[in-house]
Design a protein around this motif. Structure first.
Motif, PDB file in Angstrom:
ATOM      1  N   ASP A   1       0.818  -1.217   0.000  1.00  0.00           N
ATOM      2  CA  ASP A   1       0.000   0.000   0.000  1.00  0.00           C
ATOM      3  C   ASP A   1       0.849   1.263   0.000  1.00  0.00           C
ATOM      4  OD1 ASP A   1      -2.494  -1.499   0.369  1.00  0.00           O
ATOM      5  OD2 ASP A   1      -1.536  -2.050   2.261  1.00  0.00           O
ATOM      6  N   ARG A   2       2.036   1.170   0.560  1.00  0.00           N
ATOM      7  CA  ARG A   2       2.980   2.287   0.533  1.00  0.00           C
ATOM      8  C   ARG A   2       4.334   1.734   0.104  1.00  0.00           C
ATOM      9  NH1 ARG A   2      -1.136   4.478   1.280  1.00  0.00           N
ATOM     10  NH2 ARG A   2      -1.765   5.944   2.937  1.00  0.00           N
ATOM     11  N   ILE A   3       4.931   2.388  -0.880  1.00  0.00           N
ATOM     12  CA  ILE A   3       6.265   1.995  -1.323  1.00  0.00           C
ATOM     13  C   ILE A   3       7.212   3.137  -0.973  1.00  0.00           C
ATOM     14  CG2 ILE A   3       7.627   0.997  -3.208  1.00  0.00           C
ATOM     15  CD1 ILE A   3       4.972  -0.480  -2.841  1.00  0.00           C
ATOM     16  N   ILE A   4       8.197   2.826  -0.159  1.00  0.00           N
ATOM     17  CA  ILE A   4       9.123   3.827   0.358  1.00  0.00           C
ATOM     18  C   ILE A   4      10.520   3.514  -0.163  1.00  0.00           C
ATOM     19  CG2 ILE A   4      10.067   4.827   2.488  1.00  0.00           C
ATOM     20  CD1 ILE A   4       7.585   3.567   3.921  1.00  0.00           C
ATOM     21  N   MET A   5      11.298   4.553  -0.429  1.00  0.00           N
ATOM     22  CA  MET A   5      12.708   4.326  -0.769  1.00  0.00           C
ATOM     23  C   MET A   5      13.598   5.205   0.082  1.00  0.00           C
ATOM     24  SD  MET A   5      13.009   3.986  -4.910  1.00  0.00           S
ATOM     25  CE  MET A   5      14.779   3.751  -5.043  1.00  0.00           C
TER      26      MET A   5
END
Ligand SMILES: [Zn+2]
Lengths: 281, 262
Positions: B159-163
């Motif tokens: 649901d959330r893609i973080i880098m």
């Protein structure tokens, strides 16, 4: 069975051998890369693009494949308005695509549509290896997803013929995400209780193997097709040893439990029909 | 200016914090759980349960080594199919018990080996993406180092893609890309620039939701600040996602990936 095949082809063999060296007619001839026989092109086409001598299944264009599977005149294309995008602005990419379109007379590496198979309605998606090795970029991902969604909407069985070198490099991360997108669409399809038959043909590798190709309720494969995630060359370079005979071929996958059945091209339409019929209602 | 290739180098540094470093610093009482119940226990993927403050969560992480010996043990962070299947088993377990899932991505790719193909590497990756798209609990995915190819994506449908700012996320390693498209692996630097693989690139392409800042010299040089921002974002995201009905959660996740490349 092998003897039957040899008997059947004896007649054709004679014709072929007599005319083998005819350079004048080279445009009409093709050499089998398996048995090395020189074959009359039309003869091969009339034999479903299977070598009449050794049974080698040659690669098929989407157009020919559709002709073999869909009842005549029933295929209505969907998603043809979805065209190649260039999200990375990758140098030379669109130019290459334009040149390929000109050469292959197709617009992208998959053709999807609704058709009848021996009278049964189905959604049919057929990849085409002539277009950038059947690689999956945004257009392929979009078209496949649209086919899956149409199949859900119309509650029809879905058949995808796979042939692919994997995700399309020139669209980078956007190509990679098509794996997630198509798999998520198949999850919905699965929840809807619908039939999905995946047919793996030579070659099916990379991101396509690692997404919709491997997610069929039933997974069929043509004989002697290369099927795998990492290609043999990459594996050889990594492990620095020779790969076993027949590695990543259909028969290898059958042996290891990853496909349901190997189906020869001459039987494919009927097998699909039988499966659709059995799953009706 | 810091180039894409500089970030590739930073993302691969052996001193760079690995999944277990994040797990230890963000969560409490992590208990590792092992095995795919089918073939074995893949040490390049770790999984387990822990508390995020007071909230029970499930954690999955691709784990590279921090020295040569560890790297051999961890297969350089390149999972085999049983690694992905362990991850899936633990994610389904999380769904059963209503626990949010947090995944840490850090891999040069899924392992290309004979055994991997014999055990269905392609199927394992595909199955994870299919299943993750329907899980009824929030999923937060964080690319902390190298997010390379299907081997990364197999635990990155969420649901959330973080880098992390110096992490990279790509279709293939720049070396692999260069050898395919330029027929010359030594053009990896040039490839890295053209491939659009940095956090900023991916944010611009609407693939990721959030970039976590880190020092130009790498996350290890101010790890507590990195952890603080990351932890806060994870908590806020889970709180937001838990307000949704299960149907909304799954439909939003579907639409998120549906829009990519549309
Ligand atoms: Zn032949």
């Amino acid at each position: 069975m092998v003897i039957d095949k040899i008997k059947k082809v004896n007649k054709q063999e004679k014709i072929v051998k007599n005319e083998k060296a005819s350079d004048r007619m080279i445009g009409k001839w093709v050499k089998c890369d398996n048995c090395k026989e020189i074959l009359y092109k039309e003869e091969v086409h009339n034999n479903l693009s299977v070598c009449p001598i050794c049974g080698k299944h040659f690669r098929l264009s989407a157009r020919r494949r559709i002709k073999q599977i869909a009842d005549e005149g029933t295929f209505q294309e969907i998603g043809s308005e979805i065209l190649t995008k260039d999200p990375l602005h990758f140098e030379g990419y669109l130019k290459k695509v334009e040149a390929l379109k000109e050469k292959t007379k197709i617009e992208e590496a998959v053709k999807c549509g609704i058709c009848k198979i021996n009278g049964e309605d189905a959604i049919l998606a057929v990849m085409d290896g002539n277009f950038m090795m059947g690689s999956m970029g945004s257009a392929v991902g979009e078209r496949i997803t649209l086919a899956i969604e149409t199949s859900i909407e119309k509650r029809l069985p879905l058949i995808i013929f796979c042939v692919s070198g994997g995700a399309r490099m020139q669209e980078g991360i956007v190509s990679l995400m098509q794996m997630a997108k198509t798999s998520a669409a198949l999850a919905k399809h699965n929840e809807a209780g619908l039939l999905y038959i995946s047919v793996l043909t030579d070659p099916t590798t990379g991101g396509v193997t690692a997404s919709f190709a491997s997610l069929g309720d039933i997974i069929l494969a043509e004989p002697d097709s290369l099927i795998g995630f990492a290609g043999p060359r990459v594996i050889e370079q990594t492990i620095r040893q020779q790969l076993p005979e027949g590695f990543e071929k259909s028969e290898f996958l059958l042996e290891h439990g990853f496909i349901d059945k190997i189906v020869e091209r001459k039987d494919m339409k009927n097998v699909l029909y039988q499966l659709i019929k059995l799953h009706k209602n | 200016m810091i180039t894409a290739w500089d970030r590739v180098t930073l993302a691969r540094e052996i001193e760079r914090p690995k999944a277990l470093d994040y797990i230890e610093n963000i969560f409490d009482d992590f208990m590792e759980l092992h095995g795919d119940r089918n073939f074995g226990d893949d040490k390049s993927i770790i999984g387990g349960i822990a508390y995020l403050d007071a909230m029970p969560v499930t954690i999955i992480g691709e784990q590279k080594g921090k020295n040569a010996r560890e790297n051999i043990e961890r297969n350089f962070g390149m999972p085999n199919p049983e690694g992905y299947r362990k991850a899936l088993r633990l994610m389904k377990q999380a769904e059963k018990f209503g626990r949010p899932i947090i995944t840490f991505i850090d891999t040069p790719g899924a392992y290309p080996g004979i055994g991997a193909e014999e055990r269905g590497q392609g199927e394992a990756i595909a199955r994870n993406m299919l299943e993750m798209s329907q899980l009824k609990v929030p999923i937060i995915c964080i690319v902390i180092g190298e997010g390379s190819s299907g081997g990364a994506l197999a635990i990155a449908v969420g649901d959330r893609i973080i880098m992390l700012e110096n992490a990279v996320y790509s279709i293939l390693s720049p070396e692999g890309f260069a050898s395919i498209l330029y027929k010359d692996a030594s053009k990896a630097k040039e490839a890295a620039e053209n491939m659009k693989i940095t956090a900023k690139d991916l944010k611009n392409l609407n693939i990721i939701d959030k970039i976590i800042k880190e020092p130009e010299s790498g996350a290890q040089n101010d790890f507590s600040a990195v952890i603080a921002e990351l932890k806060q974002y994870i908590i806020t995201s889970i709180n937001d996602l838990e307000k949704l009905s299960k149907e909304e959660l799954i439909e939003n996740r579907y639409q998120k990936f549906r829009m990519m490349g549309k």
